[in-house]
Design a protein around this motif. Structure first.
Motif, PDB file in Angstrom:
ATOM      1  N   SER A 159      18.247  21.107  30.479  1.00  0.00           N
ATOM      2  CA  SER A 159      19.058  21.988  29.642  1.00  0.00           C
ATOM      3  C   SER A 159      18.541  22.005  28.214  1.00  0.00           C
ATOM      4  O   SER A 159      17.782  21.126  27.780  1.00  0.00           O
ATOM      5  CB  SER A 159      20.520  21.546  29.674  1.00  0.00           C
ATOM      6  N   SER A 160      18.978  22.996  27.454  1.00  0.00           N
ATOM      7  CA  SER A 160      18.521  23.158  26.073  1.00  0.00           C
ATOM      8  C   SER A 160      18.986  21.981  25.223  1.00  0.00           C
ATOM      9  O   SER A 160      20.050  21.390  25.452  1.00  0.00           O
ATOM     10  CB  SER A 160      19.049  24.470  25.497  1.00  0.00           C
ATOM     11  N   GLY A 161      18.195  21.665  24.216  1.00  0.00           N
ATOM     12  CA  GLY A 161      18.505  20.560  23.323  1.00  0.00           C
ATOM     13  C   GLY A 161      17.914  19.235  23.758  1.00  0.00           C
ATOM     14  O   GLY A 161      17.990  18.251  23.013  1.00  0.00           O
ATOM     15  N   ARG A 162      17.323  19.157  24.950  1.00  0.00           N
ATOM     16  CA  ARG A 162      16.716  17.918  25.438  1.00  0.00           C
ATOM     17  C   ARG A 162      15.212  18.111  25.560  1.00  0.00           C
ATOM     18  O   ARG A 162      14.753  19.107  26.129  1.00  0.00           O
ATOM     19  CB  ARG A 162      17.302  17.527  26.792  1.00  0.00           C
ATOM     20  N   GLN A 163      14.483  17.145  25.076  1.00  0.00           N
ATOM     21  CA  GLN A 163      13.038  17.156  25.183  1.00  0.00           C
ATOM     22  C   GLN A 163      12.544  15.832  25.765  1.00  0.00           C
ATOM     23  O   GLN A 163      11.600  15.229  25.265  1.00  0.00           O
ATOM     24  CB  GLN A 163      12.382  17.438  23.820  1.00  0.00           C
ATOM     25  N   PHE A 164      13.219  15.402  26.830  1.00  0.00           N
ATOM     26  CA  PHE A 164      12.816  14.172  27.510  1.00  0.00           C
ATOM     27  C   PHE A 164      13.269  14.258  28.966  1.00  0.00           C
ATOM     28  O   PHE A 164      14.148  15.041  29.332  1.00  0.00           O
ATOM     29  CB  PHE A 164      13.425  12.940  26.837  1.00  0.00           C
ATOM     30  N   TYR A 165      12.654  13.423  29.766  1.00  0.00           N
ATOM     31  CA  TYR A 165      12.981  13.358  31.200  1.00  0.00           C
ATOM     32  C   TYR A 165      12.795  11.918  31.650  1.00  0.00           C
ATOM     33  O   TYR A 165      11.903  11.203  31.160  1.00  0.00           O
ATOM     34  CB  TYR A 165      12.078  14.286  32.006  1.00  0.00           C
ATOM     35  N   THR A 166      13.650  11.462  32.601  1.00  0.00           N
ATOM     36  CA  THR A 166      13.647  10.068  33.032  1.00  0.00           C
ATOM     37  C   THR A 166      13.450   9.970  34.536  1.00  0.00           C
ATOM     38  O   THR A 166      14.056  10.716  35.301  1.00  0.00           O
ATOM     39  CB  THR A 166      14.979   9.380  32.663  1.00  0.00           C
ATOM     40  N   ILE A 167      12.611   9.045  34.931  1.00  0.00           N
ATOM     41  CA  ILE A 167      12.484   8.648  36.340  1.00  0.00           C
ATOM     42  C   ILE A 167      13.039   7.239  36.452  1.00  0.00           C
ATOM     43  O   ILE A 167      12.530   6.300  35.845  1.00  0.00           O
ATOM     44  CB  ILE A 167      11.015   8.685  36.811  1.00  0.00           C
ATOM     45  N   ASN A 168      14.113   7.079  37.226  1.00  0.00           N
ATOM     46  CA  ASN A 168      14.786   5.791  37.343  1.00  0.00           C
ATOM     47  C   ASN A 168      14.004   4.845  38.249  1.00  0.00           C
ATOM     48  O   ASN A 168      13.667   5.195  39.385  1.00  0.00           O
ATOM     49  CB  ASN A 168      16.204   5.975  37.887  1.00  0.00           C
ATOM     50  N   MET A 169      13.769   3.667  37.749  1.00  0.00           N
ATOM     51  CA  MET A 169      13.130   2.576  38.494  1.00  0.00           C
ATOM     52  C   MET A 169      11.912   3.054  39.283  1.00  0.00           C
ATOM     53  O   MET A 169      11.909   3.074  40.512  1.00  0.00           O
ATOM     54  CB  MET A 169      14.156   1.934  39.439  1.00  0.00           C
ATOM     55  N   PRO A 170      10.854   3.493  38.602  1.00  0.00           N
ATOM     56  CA  PRO A 170       9.670   3.963  39.327  1.00  0.00           C
ATOM     57  C   PRO A 170       8.969   2.811  40.034  1.00  0.00           C
ATOM     58  O   PRO A 170       9.085   1.646  39.647  1.00  0.00           O
ATOM     59  CB  PRO A 170       8.798   4.549  38.209  1.00  0.00           C
ATOM     60  N   SER A 171       8.226   3.162  41.065  1.00  0.00           N
ATOM     61  CA  SER A 171       7.465   2.164  41.811  1.00  0.00           C
ATOM     62  C   SER A 171       6.128   1.928  41.123  1.00  0.00           C
ATOM     63  O   SER A 171       5.362   2.874  40.932  1.00  0.00           O
ATOM     64  CB  SER A 171       7.258   2.639  43.251  1.00  0.00           C
ATOM     65  N   PRO A 172       5.802   0.694  40.764  1.00  0.00           N
ATOM     66  CA  PRO A 172       4.512   0.438  40.115  1.00  0.00           C
ATOM     67  C   PRO A 172       3.316   0.750  41.006  1.00  0.00           C
ATOM     68  O   PRO A 172       2.203   0.928  40.505  1.00  0.00           O
ATOM     69  CB  PRO A 172       4.590  -1.062  39.772  1.00  0.00           C
ATOM     70  N   SER A 173       3.541   0.804  42.312  1.00  0.00           N
ATOM     71  CA  SER A 173       2.436   1.069  43.233  1.00  0.00           C
ATOM     72  C   SER A 173       2.211   2.553  43.475  1.00  0.00           C
ATOM     73  O   SER A 173       1.365   2.918  44.286  1.00  0.00           O
ATOM     74  CB  SER A 173       2.704   0.364  44.575  1.00  0.00           C
ATOM     75  N   SER A 174       2.969   3.429  42.805  1.00  0.00           N
ATOM     76  CA  SER A 174       2.845   4.878  42.996  1.00  0.00           C
ATOM     77  C   SER A 174       2.244   5.519  41.753  1.00  0.00           C
ATOM     78  O   SER A 174       2.366   4.995  40.644  1.00  0.00           O
ATOM     79  CB  SER A 174       4.207   5.512  43.303  1.00  0.00           C
ATOM     80  N   MET A 175       1.625   6.669  41.966  1.00  0.00           N
ATOM     81  CA  MET A 175       1.045   7.446  40.874  1.00  0.00           C
ATOM     82  C   MET A 175       1.949   8.651  40.605  1.00  0.00           C
ATOM     83  O   MET A 175       2.238   9.439  41.517  1.00  0.00           O
ATOM     84  CB  MET A 175      -0.356   7.914  41.242  1.00  0.00           C
ATOM     85  N   TYR A 176       2.380   8.804  39.341  1.00  0.00           N
ATOM     86  CA  TYR A 176       3.254   9.900  38.944  1.00  0.00           C
ATOM     87  C   TYR A 176       2.491  10.836  38.002  1.00  0.00           C
ATOM     88  O   TYR A 176       1.871  10.387  37.039  1.00  0.00           O
ATOM     89  CB  TYR A 176       4.505   9.379  38.237  1.00  0.00           C
ATOM     90  N   GLU A 177       2.568  12.130  38.294  1.00  0.00           N
ATOM     91  CA  GLU A 177       1.957  13.155  37.450  1.00  0.00           C
ATOM     92  C   GLU A 177       3.028  14.157  37.042  1.00  0.00           C
ATOM     93  O   GLU A 177       3.795  14.636  37.889  1.00  0.00           O
ATOM     94  CB  GLU A 177       0.827  13.855  38.191  1.00  0.00           C
ATOM     95  N   MET A 178       3.112  14.467  35.750  1.00  0.00           N
ATOM     96  CA  MET A 178       4.186  15.304  35.237  1.00  0.00           C
ATOM     97  C   MET A 178       3.639  16.413  34.341  1.00  0.00           C
ATOM     98  O   MET A 178       2.684  16.211  33.590  1.00  0.00           O
ATOM     99  CB  MET A 178       5.169  14.443  34.443  1.00  0.00           C
TER     100      MET A 178
END
Length: 347
Positions: A159-178
């Motif tokens: 939504s407007s007014g937010r410039q961040f995004y959160t991934i809860n408890m990510p797995s250290p063994s996984s690769m995340y691309e955003m």
């Protein structure tokens, strides 16, 4: 005749070829207006372009043309005010004596630049945080797409007014691309055009950063702490269970299970020994002597003798000290019979 017809066809075709094409325009990042007229096909000639907001009276030609292979295909005009897009935008495209005038509405045709300064970091709460910057963020809504281990993209709306995004408890063994993209939100005159996707940022087992090591260190610290807390909770639960079990046994004694073998109910009733003995059955009782007395015939002198002997016998029984009820009853009956005999005698 044939030559005249051929000449007419050539002139007509040349006229149709010189008809100016339609013009499309949009506002770029609220900084400039971009127009182009090569949507269907590249133009054959260099057209002259005019454009302005609020009025169709043109005075200034396009200050900056966009060319392709030496032919003009578009124009860039300055965007002077943020509210200009809410007004009608007039265009004029001409070549020689041919011209084409249009009126366009650019309120919903605003294309922002992709977000910049996109970063990712692991927070102290063990969540993965993405941040980015965009112009006029209070009027901008965003979309984030995440790919895990190179799989399909998952898109989330921000939504407007937010410039961040959160991934809860990510797995250290996984690769995340955003990646993230933006457009004007509804409260500022929503645009139907999204910006291009930002440059991708990655995090995970293959990113070579110290973030994974940081997560591993934090996990190594918290693991023994959580283990000790869990052990204390188990001990507390066991003590509480034993306490309440003891209270239950004291307040509610266990009812014995019925047995097929016959037992006396006094064996398990909690009563005193003396009270139990008072209910015991005894079949050894003292004998009670019984004597029968027959009526005495009414003869002279004999009745008086019988009465006297009966009374003497009764006195002897009383003096013998018998404590049984039977003896007292026999004595009473004897006295009664004896008392009746003198009455018979007196008659």
């Amino acid at each position: 005749m044939a030559m005249t017809l051929l000449l007419l066809l050539c002139l007509t075709g040349h006229v149709f070829a010189l008809k100016p094409p339609d013009v499309d325009c949009l506002v770029v990042h609220l900084q400039s207006v971009q127009c182009w007229w090569n949507t269907l096909a590249p133009p054959e000639v260099n057209y002259t372009f005019f454009g302005r907001f609020s009025s169709c009276i043109f005075s200034n030609e396009c200050p900056s043309y966009v060319t392709e292979n030496g032919t003009r295909t578009g124009c860039l005009l300055p965007y002077n005010s943020k509210t200009d897009r809410f007004s009608t935008f007039c265009t004029l495209l001409q070549y020689g004596n041919s011209s084409h005038k249009q009126e366009l509405e650019l309120k919903s045709k605003v294309k922002l630049n992709p977000p910049i300064h996109v970063t990712v970091q692991m927070g102290s709460d063990f969540n993965l945080w993405y941040y980015w910057n965009q112009t006029a963020y209070n009027c901008v809504e965003n979309e984030v797409r995440i790919s895990t281990n190179g799989k399909n993209w998952d898109i989330s709306h921000i939504s407007s007014g937010r410039q961040f995004y959160t991934i809860n408890m990510p797995s250290p063994s996984s690769m995340y691309e955003m990646q993230v993209r933006s457009r004007l939100a509804d409260q500022c005159g929503q645009s139907v055009i999204w910006s291009e996707w930002s440059n991708p940022v990655t995090w995970g087992s293959n990113n070579g950063t110290d973030t994974t090591a940081q997560v591993g260190a934090l996990n190594s610290v918290w693991t023994p702490v959580l283990s000790v807390i869990g052990l204390c909770v188990l001990i507390l639960l066991a003590v509480t269970l034993l306490h309440y079990e003891r209270v239950r046994i004291i307040l509610l004694p266990v009812v014995p299970k019925p047995s097929p073998v016959h037992h006396d109910i006094q064996d398990w009733i909690q009563i005193s020994k003396s009270l139990k003995e008072s209910f015991s059955q005894s079949y050894n009782e003292r004998t009670c002597p019984v004597q029968e007395y027959h009526p005495v015939s009414q003869t002279d002198g004999g009745s008086l003798h019988s009465s006297t002997s009966s009374l003497s016998s009764s006195d002897n029984l009383d003096q013998s000290g018998l404590s049984s009820p039977c003896s007292s009853t026999s004595s009473t009956s004897t006295v009664l019979e004896s008392s009746e005999e003198p009455e018979q005698v007196s008659v």
